[in-house]
Design a protein around this motif. Structure first.
Motif, short mmCIF file in Angstrom:
data_model
loop_
_atom_site.label_atom_id
_atom_site.label_comp_id
_atom_site.label_asym_id
_atom_site.label_seq_id
_atom_site.Cartn_x
_atom_site.Cartn_y
_atom_site.Cartn_z
N HIS A 1 21.33 61.32 53.59
CA HIS A 1 21.16 61.26 55.03
C HIS A 1 19.68 61.43 55.35
O HIS A 1 18.93 62.05 54.58
CB HIS A 1 21.97 62.38 55.71
CG HIS A 1 22.11 62.21 57.18
ND1 HIS A 1 21.14 62.62 58.07
CD2 HIS A 1 23.11 61.66 57.93
CE1 HIS A 1 21.53 62.34 59.31
NE2 HIS A 1 22.73 61.75 59.25
N ASP A 2 19.25 60.89 56.48
CA ASP A 2 17.84 61.03 56.87
C ASP A 2 17.41 62.48 56.96
O ASP A 2 16.24 62.81 56.71
CB ASP A 2 17.60 60.33 58.21
CG ASP A 2 17.73 58.82 58.10
OD1 ASP A 2 16.71 58.16 57.88
OD2 ASP A 2 18.86 58.31 58.23
N GLU A 3 18.34 63.37 57.32
CA GLU A 3 18.00 64.79 57.44
C GLU A 3 17.82 65.48 56.09
O GLU A 3 17.42 66.64 56.03
CB GLU A 3 19.07 65.52 58.26
CG GLU A 3 19.18 65.05 59.71
CD GLU A 3 17.93 65.37 60.53
OE1 GLU A 3 17.09 66.17 60.06
OE2 GLU A 3 17.80 64.81 61.63
N GLN A 4 18.12 64.77 55.01
CA GLN A 4 17.89 65.32 53.68
C GLN A 4 16.50 64.98 53.15
O GLN A 4 16.15 65.37 52.04
CB GLN A 4 18.96 64.82 52.70
CG GLN A 4 20.35 65.36 52.98
CD GLN A 4 21.40 64.75 52.08
OE1 GLN A 4 22.18 63.87 52.49
NE2 GLN A 4 21.44 65.19 50.83
N THR B 1 18.91 55.56 53.05
CA THR B 1 19.58 56.38 54.05
C THR B 1 20.39 55.45 54.95
O THR B 1 20.30 54.22 54.82
CB THR B 1 18.56 57.17 54.90
OG1 THR B 1 18.01 56.31 55.91
CG2 THR B 1 17.45 57.75 54.04
N ILE C 1 18.94 72.84 53.67
CA ILE C 1 19.58 71.54 53.88
C ILE C 1 21.09 71.71 54.07
O ILE C 1 21.69 71.15 55.00
CB ILE C 1 19.29 70.60 52.71
CG1 ILE C 1 17.79 70.27 52.64
CG2 ILE C 1 20.12 69.31 52.83
CD1 ILE C 1 17.27 69.54 53.84
N PHE D 1 21.85 73.26 57.45
CA PHE D 1 21.60 72.35 58.56
C PHE D 1 22.69 71.29 58.65
O PHE D 1 23.16 70.96 59.74
CB PHE D 1 20.23 71.68 58.43
CG PHE D 1 19.94 70.72 59.55
CD1 PHE D 1 19.42 71.18 60.75
CD2 PHE D 1 20.19 69.36 59.42
CE1 PHE D 1 19.17 70.32 61.80
CE2 PHE D 1 19.94 68.48 60.46
CZ PHE D 1 19.43 68.97 61.66
N SER E 1 24.86 71.04 62.01
CA SER E 1 24.71 69.84 62.85
C SER E 1 25.89 68.89 62.71
O SER E 1 25.92 67.84 63.34
CB SER E 1 23.42 69.12 62.48
OG SER E 1 23.44 68.72 61.12
#
Length: 346
Positions: free
Chosen positions: A253-256, A278, A88, A91, A95
């Motif tokens: 965050h949504d990526e988490q 999020t 995580i 990334f 990103s």
């Protein structure tokens, strides 16, 4: 005497690997700011290129450090947590959804859209109905702390890492618009908050907790690995300030959001979340993971106990009230970063 004193879970503990975050603040103040001199009005300008170069250097250093840690924890039953955390953190940096302070490794990571996630959290019924909200002191939840105070609610915030104190209470009616924003920072909490002790009679209606990764289907959560959120939760249980029905919310965050946290490998002290906010959505996890019932002393290492004064006071208090000596967890080797911090204090 608090009836929680006699519950079995108090003869248990929280074991966690303590990792200190890397910071670029000192470099920034010394190297990333340049003085622009006009005749009588010197001003500071921010050197973005220097800041970014140092961020990338420290990010590489953090990755190298974590690679060493990963090799050292192959036999650690909690090693799988570090694999997910590293994925995580890496990334988010790669990103560029990470926000200051960076790098986000070894932190509850600040993220792009944190204010939007906080806004969604502030619209939750459990938030609107809450009178007292406990919010973690990390950067991505700063807006949550502001919205708590701005909404006229009582804010309960722990001292960072519990090493300088315990909890502080802030109330909106003691602040004005110019001090409310400052009160949402760690410095402001110390300046404007009222420190409380273990005997404080307080009811917490909602807990906001920071996360590195969280599973929206199960409510399983990973923090940054130091375990202070779990200690804070356990102490609030001891105080009678919370119980199983107290909602736990996280903003990420949504990526988490992940789907590979094995529930069967979670430890008894790991705190699950009921709601995830999020920047784009609100998720009710309907978690079935049991919430911790207190502090699990039989897993709390002497090294960790020595770092946190309030825990030593609590241990002495319980032993004095019960007339029984609490167990001590196995010894643990503190990470090099933590050892350096101790040496610097001498």
């Amino acid at each position: 005497m608090n009836t929680c004193t006699f519950r079995a879970p108090f003869f248990n503990h929280l074991k966690h690997q303590s990792s200190n975050s890397l910071s670029i603040f000192q470099y920034s103040t010394n190297n990333s700011f340049k003085m622009n001199n006009s005749k009588n009005n010197p001003q500071l300008s921010f050197d973005e290129s220097a800041y970014e170069a140092e961020r990338l250097r420290l990010d590489a250093k953090a990755r190298e450090s974590m690679a060493i840690e990963a090799a050292e924890i192959e036999d650690d039953p909690k090693g799988w947590k570090w694999v997910i955390r590293k994925r995580i953190w890496d990334f988010m940096e790669a990103s560029n959804i990470a926000q200051f302070p960076r790098p986000v490794h070894h932190r509850i990571p600040n993220f792009v859209g944190a204010p939007a996630a906080a806004d969604k959290l502030s619209r939750l019924e459990v938030f609107l109905e809450a009178n007292c909200v406990k919010v973690n002191p990390d950067t991505p939840q700063k807006q949550v702390r502001f919205l708590t105070l701005n909404g006229g609610k009582k804010l309960l915030t722990p001292q960072p890492r519990l090493r300088t104190g315990f909890f502080s209470v802030l109330e909106a009616d003691t602040l004005n618009p110019s001090t409310m924003n400052e009160a949402c920072t760690s410095v402001g909490v110390a300046k404007h908050g009222r420190p409380i002790g273990l005997d404080e009679k307080i009811k917490v209606d909602l807990i906001v907790i920071g996360s590195v990764a969280v599973d929206p289907k199960t409510g399983a959560r990973l923090g940054k690995g130091e375990g202070f959120a779990e200690l804070e939760y356990g102490m609030l249980r001891y105080m009678g300030a919370i119980d199983d029905s107290t909602p736990v919310v996280t903003s990420v965050h949504d990526e988490q959001l992940v789907d590979d946290i094995p529930v069967e490998k979670l430890l008894i002290h790991d705190v699950p979340v009921d709601i995830i906010c999020t920047p784009t959505q609100v998720i009710f996890t309907n978690t079935s993971i049991p919430k911790p019932q207190g502090i699990y002393w039989d897993k709390l290492s002497p090294e960790k106990l020595s770092q946190i004064k309030i825990l030593r006071q609590l241990k002495a208090k319980i032993e004095g009230e019960t007339g029984q000596k609490l167990p001590t967890g196995p010894s643990e080797k503190l990470p090099p970063t933590a050892q350096r911090r101790q040496r610097q204090k001498r």
